[in-house]
Design a protein around this motif. Structure first.
Motif, short mmCIF file in Angstrom:
data_model
loop_
_atom_site.label_atom_id
_atom_site.label_comp_id
_atom_site.label_asym_id
_atom_site.label_seq_id
_atom_site.Cartn_x
_atom_site.Cartn_y
_atom_site.Cartn_z
N THR A 26 32.71 41.92 9.39
CA THR A 26 32.62 42.40 10.77
C THR A 26 32.44 43.91 10.74
O THR A 26 32.67 44.56 9.71
CB THR A 26 33.89 42.06 11.57
N VAL A 27 32.06 44.48 11.88
CA VAL A 27 31.89 45.93 11.97
C VAL A 27 33.21 46.65 11.72
O VAL A 27 33.25 47.68 11.03
CB VAL A 27 31.31 46.31 13.35
N GLN A 39 36.58 49.97 7.99
CA GLN A 39 37.77 50.12 7.15
C GLN A 39 37.39 50.26 5.68
O GLN A 39 37.97 51.07 4.95
CB GLN A 39 38.69 48.91 7.36
N THR A 40 36.41 49.49 5.25
CA THR A 40 35.95 49.54 3.86
C THR A 40 35.38 50.91 3.53
O THR A 40 35.69 51.50 2.49
CB THR A 40 34.90 48.45 3.61
N PRO A 100 21.55 44.76 13.64
CA PRO A 100 21.80 43.31 13.54
C PRO A 100 23.28 42.95 13.51
O PRO A 100 23.66 41.84 13.90
CB PRO A 100 21.11 42.93 12.23
N TYR A 101 24.14 43.88 13.07
CA TYR A 101 25.57 43.59 13.06
C TYR A 101 26.13 43.53 14.48
O TYR A 101 27.26 43.07 14.68
CB TYR A 101 26.32 44.66 12.25
N PHE A 102 25.32 43.98 15.44
CA PHE A 102 25.70 43.89 16.86
C PHE A 102 24.88 42.81 17.57
O PHE A 102 24.88 42.73 18.80
CB PHE A 102 25.50 45.24 17.54
N GLY A 103 24.17 42.01 16.80
CA GLY A 103 23.37 40.93 17.37
C GLY A 103 22.03 41.37 17.91
O GLY A 103 21.38 40.63 18.65
N ILE A 104 21.57 42.58 17.53
CA ILE A 104 20.32 43.12 18.05
C ILE A 104 19.29 43.23 16.93
O ILE A 104 19.54 43.88 15.90
CB ILE A 104 20.54 44.52 18.67
N VAL A 105 18.14 42.60 17.13
CA VAL A 105 17.00 42.78 16.23
C VAL A 105 15.95 43.54 17.04
O VAL A 105 15.35 42.99 17.96
CB VAL A 105 16.45 41.43 15.74
N ALA A 106 15.76 44.81 16.73
CA ALA A 106 14.86 45.67 17.49
C ALA A 106 13.74 46.18 16.60
O ALA A 106 13.95 46.48 15.43
CB ALA A 106 15.63 46.85 18.09
N ASP A 107 12.52 46.29 17.17
CA ASP A 107 11.38 46.76 16.39
C ASP A 107 11.14 48.25 16.64
O ASP A 107 11.95 48.93 17.26
CB ASP A 107 10.13 45.93 16.70
N ASP A 108 10.00 48.75 16.14
CA ASP A 108 9.71 50.18 16.26
C ASP A 108 9.38 50.58 17.69
O ASP A 108 9.30 51.78 17.99
CB ASP A 108 8.56 50.57 15.33
N TYR A 109 9.13 49.62 18.57
CA TYR A 109 8.95 49.92 19.99
C TYR A 109 10.31 49.97 20.70
O TYR A 109 10.37 50.19 21.91
CB TYR A 109 8.09 48.85 20.65
N ASN A 110 11.40 49.74 19.96
CA ASN A 110 12.74 49.62 20.54
C ASN A 110 12.82 48.42 21.48
O ASN A 110 13.60 48.43 22.44
CB ASN A 110 13.15 50.90 21.27
N MET A 152 25.81 40.54 7.72
CA MET A 152 26.99 40.18 8.50
C MET A 152 26.54 39.56 9.82
O MET A 152 25.53 39.99 10.40
CB MET A 152 27.84 41.42 8.80
N PRO A 153 27.24 38.57 10.30
CA PRO A 153 26.86 37.95 11.58
C PRO A 153 27.11 38.89 12.75
O PRO A 153 27.98 39.76 12.71
CB PRO A 153 27.76 36.72 11.66
N GLY A 154 26.31 38.70 13.81
CA GLY A 154 26.53 39.43 15.04
C GLY A 154 27.66 38.81 15.84
O GLY A 154 28.32 37.86 15.39
N PRO A 155 27.93 39.33 17.04
CA PRO A 155 29.03 38.80 17.86
C PRO A 155 28.90 37.31 18.18
O PRO A 155 29.91 36.65 18.41
CB PRO A 155 28.93 39.64 19.14
#
Length: 492
Positions: free
Chosen positions: A168-169, A174-175, A208-218, A301-304
């Motif tokens: 998780t994030v 912590q790591t 992606p750790y927040f469940g977002i897959v964004a490209d170069d166009y945002n 890591m999985p998203g939310p």
């Protein structure tokens, strides 16, 4: 091709080529590769393979190369072909419309049997390289097992420090805090950088750790699959909050938003040790010593929502790599020359060299580079091969490369495959027509700068982290055309 046979062919070709007009070649070469096209053995060996002599000159300055492309629009044509052309879709349209480069669509099937066969087997690839009107401005790199940009985490340090792989994030934070306070590399100095991420581009691979897959166009997809401008998603604010927290805790470098890149281990002349807890790259050995690379794993890591997803950066077909200019008197010859790279023999020549000269194959069918003395893998890549640096045209020889007898490459390819298995594209490649593409590129340039600037200002505390300021930033993005950009792709 075996050593004796290869050089016998080379001698005969050189005698033939002495009376033939050489094909002139230019293109963009990444400066850090240290490769001089004028003396590269790659072009001489391609001459032996194809019978086409080449005079090559690579441009190492991006601004100089972009100026050259602009001058081509005015009729100043520098060479017969652009190799490692690095052309955007907009540049392809402009150069074709100006008559500076040749439409390859009616020529490929006649002069390029290797590429034609690949396109026949995979008709979607032809759709990818063709413009909306059917013209083909450039030829691609085709890679069925392309490597992925990854977030790499030093698992050797995790084991040494008694840490588990974060899931998780919060666990990741912590790591990294433990790494920040350790002497994980054991050199007696406090020089570890917990998260060696430089610039917003590298930091966005945490999305992606927040469940977002964004490209170069945002651009991204929301939970319902609708196309959205990524900063509008609630999770995007969580992403920026994380960067702000990491800056305040010293997990990110103080100059994380201003430095070009540290590459600390590679620039160290005293010690060959790693300094990075996590880093972002296609391969970790661009930033850490090669022997340390096997201790870096791709951090998935999985998203939310519990789903593990990633952004596919290149896809199987990466366009803009090779173009024939209007100065070329024999486009068929130029295409026949580059077509050799779309077959196994030519591809291996570009990625490994000549058997017996540059690499050897053992009894198990595994290959490795031949090194010794002043000749190492880096010198082979710069003096003999061509695939490093700017993307080159041709076929990536997947099966051959997979049989490399290299612990580092085996590890990196296996990790990249883990990431590729969960990778996706936000929008189809080249979904827009010429007019819409030009407008999208304009908006992307403006919006991209505003997004990066906003993230940096919030994370560093230059702008106070309040609801009002965040909403004002989103409104600035809307005023600059974020909603129009989404509408362009929705319309496609």
């Amino acid at each position: 091709m075996k050593k004796v046979a290869f050089w016998a062919v080379l001698l005969s070709v050189c005698v033939f080529a002495a009376s033939a007009q050489a094909l002139t070649v230019t293109g963009l070469e990444t400066e850090t590769v240290g490769r001089a096209w004028e003396t590269s053995q790659f072009f001489l060996r391609m001459e032996a393979l194809t019978g086409v002599a080449v005079e090559a000159h690579g441009v190492t300055d991006l601004q100089e190369y972009e100026q050259m492309l602009e001058q081509m629009l005015e009729g100043e044509i520098p060479a017969d072909v652009l190799f490692k052309a690095n052309l955007t879709r907009e540049q392809e349209y402009a150069l074709l419309d100006a008559g500076a480069i040749v439409d390859l669509a009616p020529l490929i099937d006649t002069y390029m049997p290797n590429l034609s066969a690949l396109l026949e087997e995979n008709p979607e690839w032809r759709e990818t390289i063709a413009l909306e009107d059917g013209r083909i401005a450039s030829l691609p790199l085709i890679n069925r097992t392309e490597r992925q940009v990854c977030v790499w985490i030093h698992t050797g340090w995790l084991e040494k420090l008694g840490l588990e792989m974060p899931e998780t994030v919060d666990e990741l934070t912590q790591t990294l805090a433990v790494i920040r306070d350790s002497d994980a590399n054991g050199n007696g100095e406090h020089d570890e950088v917990a998260a060696d991420l430089t610039g917003v581009y590298e930091m966005r691979w945490l999305l992606p750790y927040f469940g977002i897959v964004a490209d170069d166009y945002n651009l991204a997809r929301d939970a319902q699959g609708n196309l959205v401008f990524a900063p509008e998603l609630p999770e995007y604010r969580d992403f920026i909050a994380l960067l702000k927290s990491w800056m305040e805790q010293g997990i990110l470098r103080e100059d994380a938003f201003t430095a070009l890149h540290s590459a600390q281990a590679l620039s160290s002349e005293e010690e060959e040790v790693a300094h990075s807890g996590i880093l972002v790259s296609l391969v970790p050995y661009t930033q850490v010593p090669a022997e340390e690379a096997v201790q870096y794993d791709a951090l998935l890591m999985p998203g939310p929502d519990g789903q593990t997803r990633w952004r596919d950066l290149l896809g199987e077909v990466f366009t803009g790599c090779f173009a024939v200019t209007s100065a070329c008197q024999d486009p068929g010859q130029a295409l026949a020359w580059v077509d050799a790279l779309y077959a196994e023999e030519g591809a291996v020549l570009a990625y490994a060299g000549v058997e017996g000269e540059d690499y050897a194959v053992d009894a198990d069918g595994r290959w490795s580079f031949l090194t010794g003395g002043l000749r190492n893998v880096e010198t082979i890549r710069s003096e003999v091969l061509m695939y490093t640096g700017t993307a080159m045209p041709g076929l990536y020889p997947s099966d051959f490369m997979a049989s490399v007898n290299s612990e580092v490459d085996e590890h990196v390819m296996a990790q990249s495959e883990r990431v590729r298995a969960v990778s996706e594209r936000v929008t189809p490649a080249y979904a827009l027509d010429a007019q819409a593409q030009r407008r999208a590129d304009e908006l992307a340039q403006t919006l991209g700068a505003l997004v990066d600037e906003g993230i940096a200002k919030f994370a560093t505390g230059e702008v106070e982290w309040t609801d009002e300021n965040y909403e004002a930033w989103l409104q600035t993005l809307r005023d600059a055309g974020s909603e129009e950009l989404v509408a362009l792709f929705e319309g496609a």
